[in-house]
Design a protein around this motif. Structure first.
Motif, PDB file in Angstrom:
ATOM      1  N   ASP A   1      -4.774   3.454  -2.551  1.00 49.86           N
ATOM      2  CA  ASP A   1      -6.118   3.808  -2.629  1.00 49.86           C
ATOM      3  C   ASP A   1      -7.169   2.556  -2.545  1.00 49.86           C
ATOM      4  OD1 ASP A   1      -8.856   4.512  -3.843  1.00 49.86           O
ATOM      5  OD2 ASP A   1      -7.934   6.047  -5.200  1.00 49.86           O
ATOM      6  N   GLU A   2      -7.721   2.535  -1.472  1.00 52.90           N
ATOM      7  CA  GLU A   2      -8.866   1.362  -1.247  1.00 52.90           C
ATOM      8  C   GLU A   2      -9.734   1.152  -2.210  1.00 52.90           C
ATOM      9  OE1 GLU A   2      -9.904   0.837   2.918  1.00 52.90           O
ATOM     10  OE2 GLU A   2     -11.723  -0.117   2.455  1.00 52.90           O
TER      11      GLU A   2
ATOM     12  N   LEU B   1      -0.783   3.064  -6.720  1.00 53.07           N
ATOM     13  CA  LEU B   1      -2.209   3.468  -6.442  1.00 53.07           C
ATOM     14  C   LEU B   1      -2.634   2.502  -5.592  1.00 53.07           C
ATOM     15  CD1 LEU B   1      -3.448   3.951 -10.117  1.00 53.07           C
ATOM     16  CD2 LEU B   1      -2.878   5.719  -8.459  1.00 53.07           C
TER      17      LEU B   1
ATOM     18  N   VAL C   1      -9.630   1.635  -5.410  1.00 53.51           N
ATOM     19  CA  VAL C   1      -8.806   0.879  -6.511  1.00 53.51           C
ATOM     20  C   VAL C   1      -8.669  -0.500  -6.357  1.00 53.51           C
ATOM     21  CG1 VAL C   1      -6.496   0.857  -7.880  1.00 53.51           C
ATOM     22  CG2 VAL C   1      -7.605   3.163  -7.591  1.00 53.51           C
TER      23      VAL C   1
ATOM     24  N   THR D   1       0.855  -1.165  -0.057  1.00 52.67           N
ATOM     25  CA  THR D   1       0.146   0.057   0.079  1.00 52.67           C
ATOM     26  C   THR D   1       0.933   1.280  -0.053  1.00 52.67           C
ATOM     27  OG1 THR D   1      -0.263  -0.051   2.256  1.00 52.67           O
ATOM     28  CG2 THR D   1      -2.093  -1.174   1.068  1.00 52.67           C
TER      29      THR D   1
ATOM     30  N   TRP E   1     -12.635   8.686 -10.821  1.00 54.63           N
ATOM     31  CA  TRP E   1     -11.734   8.031 -12.242  1.00 54.63           C
ATOM     32  C   TRP E   1     -12.691   8.208 -13.595  1.00 54.63           C
ATOM     33  CZ3 TRP E   1      -6.612   6.998 -12.350  1.00 54.63           C
ATOM     34  CH2 TRP E   1      -6.126   6.545 -10.854  1.00 54.63           C
TER      35      TRP E   1
ATOM     36  N   LYS F   1      -7.296   9.769 -13.968  1.00 52.11           N
ATOM     37  CA  LYS F   1      -7.777  10.599 -12.866  1.00 52.11           C
ATOM     38  C   LYS F   1      -6.669  11.561 -12.841  1.00 52.11           C
ATOM     39  CE  LYS F   1      -8.080   9.747  -8.476  1.00 52.11           C
ATOM     40  NZ  LYS F   1      -8.637   9.334  -7.420  1.00 52.11           N
TER      41      LYS F   1
ATOM     42  N   ASP G   1     -14.576   7.446  -6.993  1.00 53.19           N
ATOM     43  CA  ASP G   1     -13.365   7.943  -6.719  1.00 53.19           C
ATOM     44  C   ASP G   1     -12.820   8.965  -7.517  1.00 53.19           C
ATOM     45  OD1 ASP G   1     -11.320   7.794  -4.750  1.00 53.19           O
ATOM     46  OD2 ASP G   1     -10.090   6.470  -6.044  1.00 53.19           O
TER      47      ASP G   1
END
Length: 541
Positions: free
Chosen positions: A313-314, A310, A316, A306, A375, A385, A373
């Motif tokens: 980003d949870e 990316l 994603v 993490t 995107w 994004k 989010d």
């Protein structure tokens, strides 16, 4: 040698919680020969030479079971090295092997063992309590070079030798999974000289108390092992006692799968490792035996870091997980004997919880998550994004077909998955440096503690890098909870958290699939899906 009955009675001598844990959390893992004939419990044909050629798929690189995590190396090393205890692959029951008895104190910080009399290593030296203590001290000193073994010894605080046959392994904190760890290859016992040798020397020629000894190892060419005369201390899980049936096993290293299958058909090889799943149907006739067993532990997965790219980003991560159609991956890249993963533990692992709803293929849910989010779908079909494409990279050294299937599915969902296929050395180098976004791999172990080994910030085998104090607390707590029901509740919560937050995104339950000609039988799997050749025999031409 203890009978199954006496083994069971000795387990019951443990604190009630441990015994219950060993039995209640036992998985339904099974494995063995399939196909046209039954291969188990074979009797050697006295008119035939008891030697086989077993083609390996790759160079094992390091034969020291305390240092390696490669399945190929462990398949060879299992024949050379015994463990203190053994584990029934069908029931999960832990039984005696080199140790005839064992018990733990109430808070699980001390495990006392009694060794079997008369056991020796292949260099002629005796198995004693001090040798075991030296082995565990050496594992601790090896550090990251013995990362899996050190995971089983979490909190190791030294071994107290009471006599030549009695000793106590001490821990600074409760270690509920140690008895199961003592059944593994990673805590297999080496001779005193081997334990004190350099890491490189141990890799090249480990000396154990097993039913075979190492005759030669030529890297990238072959390994040869021969029967050890006088061996008489097999686990009670084996179908016979005394010496192994086979006189010699030659392991040529054959990296091309088509060469291995062709060699089995022509009679050049008696057994081959890793029969390609796509060839499975060709070897289901009475001319062959198939040996299939799903790996326990963490399925083949995308395991996230993490702190990179990316992956923090949870949304994603969750979108990636929801975009994977695991049933289709299993059809494309899996064994006919396998099934799609439905948790972050395989279905054959003790403590497994079915999370099929969390891991269901949900492309609409993935789209909603990404667009919520911020995107937006670009003209090339990939989300972007703030000028950044939704590109993520997975580093792996095997199962490229699984990753390619995932890559196609993620592209359909607007996610660009890049594959970074590397050597095994570079893979573990990436783990050491932390320089990866995701790893494509699984981790084999017959205990749910494998999730602590994989994800805890205190684990020397940490692959998934996450900053989640609540998860960390649960990982530690399950390792210190002896009550089976209480531990199962924690393990349930861990699996749910890991799956929902997509720290680990399963792709395939890996099945170990090997094949032999029908005239070879008795090949079995241990609880961790490693090959056991002690009962193997040549039964017919």
């Amino acid at each position: 040698m203890a009978s199954p009955h006496t083994a069971r009675m000795r387990v019951l001598a443990l604190p009630v919680g441990i015994a219950v844990a060993a039995l209640t959390m036992a998985g339904c893992a099974s494995g063995g020969a399939t196909g046209g004939q039954t291969a188990a419990a074979s009797t050697p044909n006295p008119d035939l030479e008891q030697s086989i050629v077993f083609a390996l798929k790759e160079d094992p690189k390091c034969l020291d079971p305390q240092q390696t995590s490669m399945t190929t190396a462990l398949n060879v090393g299992r024949q050379l090295v015994d463990s203190l205890l053994d584990q029934n692959p069908d029931t999960g029951e832990i039984v005696p092997w080199l140790a005839t008895e064992w018990s733990a104190n109430t808070d699980l910080t001390a495990y006392t063992f009694t060794l079997k009399d008369g056991v020796t290593f292949s260099d002629g030296t005796p198995l004693t309590s001090q040798v075991v203590a030296d082995n565990f001290d050496a594992i601790a000193a090896l550090g990251a070079s013995a990362s899996l073994a050190n995971g089983y010894l979490a909190g190791y605080a030294g071994t107290t030798v009471t006599s030549d046959t009695t000793f106590t392994v001490n821990f600074s904190a409760p270690n509920v999974q140690f008895a199961q760890g003592a059944t593994t290859m990673s805590l297999g016992i080496l001779s005193d000289a081997s334990a004190k040798a350099s890491a490189e020397e141990r890799c090249a020629k480990p000396v154990g108390s097993g039913p075979f000894t190492l005759a030669s190892y030529v890297p990238n060419d072959s390994v040869e092992i021969v029967k050890r005369a006088g061996y008489d201390w097999a686990s009670g899980l084996r179908t016979h006692q005394g010496e192994a049936y086979l006189e010699k096993v030659t392991f040529p290293i054959i990296t091309e799968a088509s060469v291995r299958t062709g060699g089995l058909q022509s009679g050049e090889y008696d057994v081959i490792q890793d029969l390609p799943y796509v060839d499975e149907s060709r070897f289901t006739t009475d001319s062959y035996h198939l040996y299939a067993k799903a790996n326990p532990g963490v399925p083949n997965s995308l395991i996230v870091n993490t702190t990179k790219g990316l992956m923090g980003d949870e949304a994603v991560r969750q979108a990636i997980s929801k975009s994977l159609d695991r049933d289709k991956i299993n059809v494309i890249a899996g064994s006919a004997s396998g099934k799609a993963p439905t948790s972050v533990l395989t279905s054959s692992t003790p403590g497994y919880t079915d999370l099929g709803d969390v891991l269901a293929h949900d492309p609409d849910g993935a789209k909603k998550l990404l667009e919520g989010d911020g995107w937006t779908l670009g003209s090339d079909g990939i989300y972007q994004k703030n000028g950044q494409k939704l590109t993520v990279t997975v580093t792996a050294f095997y199962a490229q077909d699984v990753l390619e299937a995932a890559q196609i599915q993620l592209k359909d969902a607007g996610i660009d998955l890049q594959l970074n296929m590397v050597s095994s050395g570079d893979f573990f180098g990436a783990i050491a440096s932390g320089n990866y976004e995701m790893l494509g791999a699984g981790l084999t172990r017959t205990d749910p503690d494998v999730l602590r080994v994989l994800l805890s910030s205190t684990s020397k085998s940490r692959w998934g890098i996450v900053d989640d104090p609540e998860l960390e607390s649960m990982l530690q707590k399950q390792a210190q909870t002896a009550d089976a029901a209480a531990r199962q509740k924690i393990v349930d919560d861990i699996q749910k958290t890991v799956a929902e937050k997509a720290y680990v995104m399963p792709t395939l339950e890996t099945v170990q699939l090997h094949a032999s000609r029908a005239g070879v039988g008795g090949i079995e799997f241990d609880s961790a899906a490693r090959v056991q050749l002690f009962d193997a025999a040549v039964t017919a031409k």
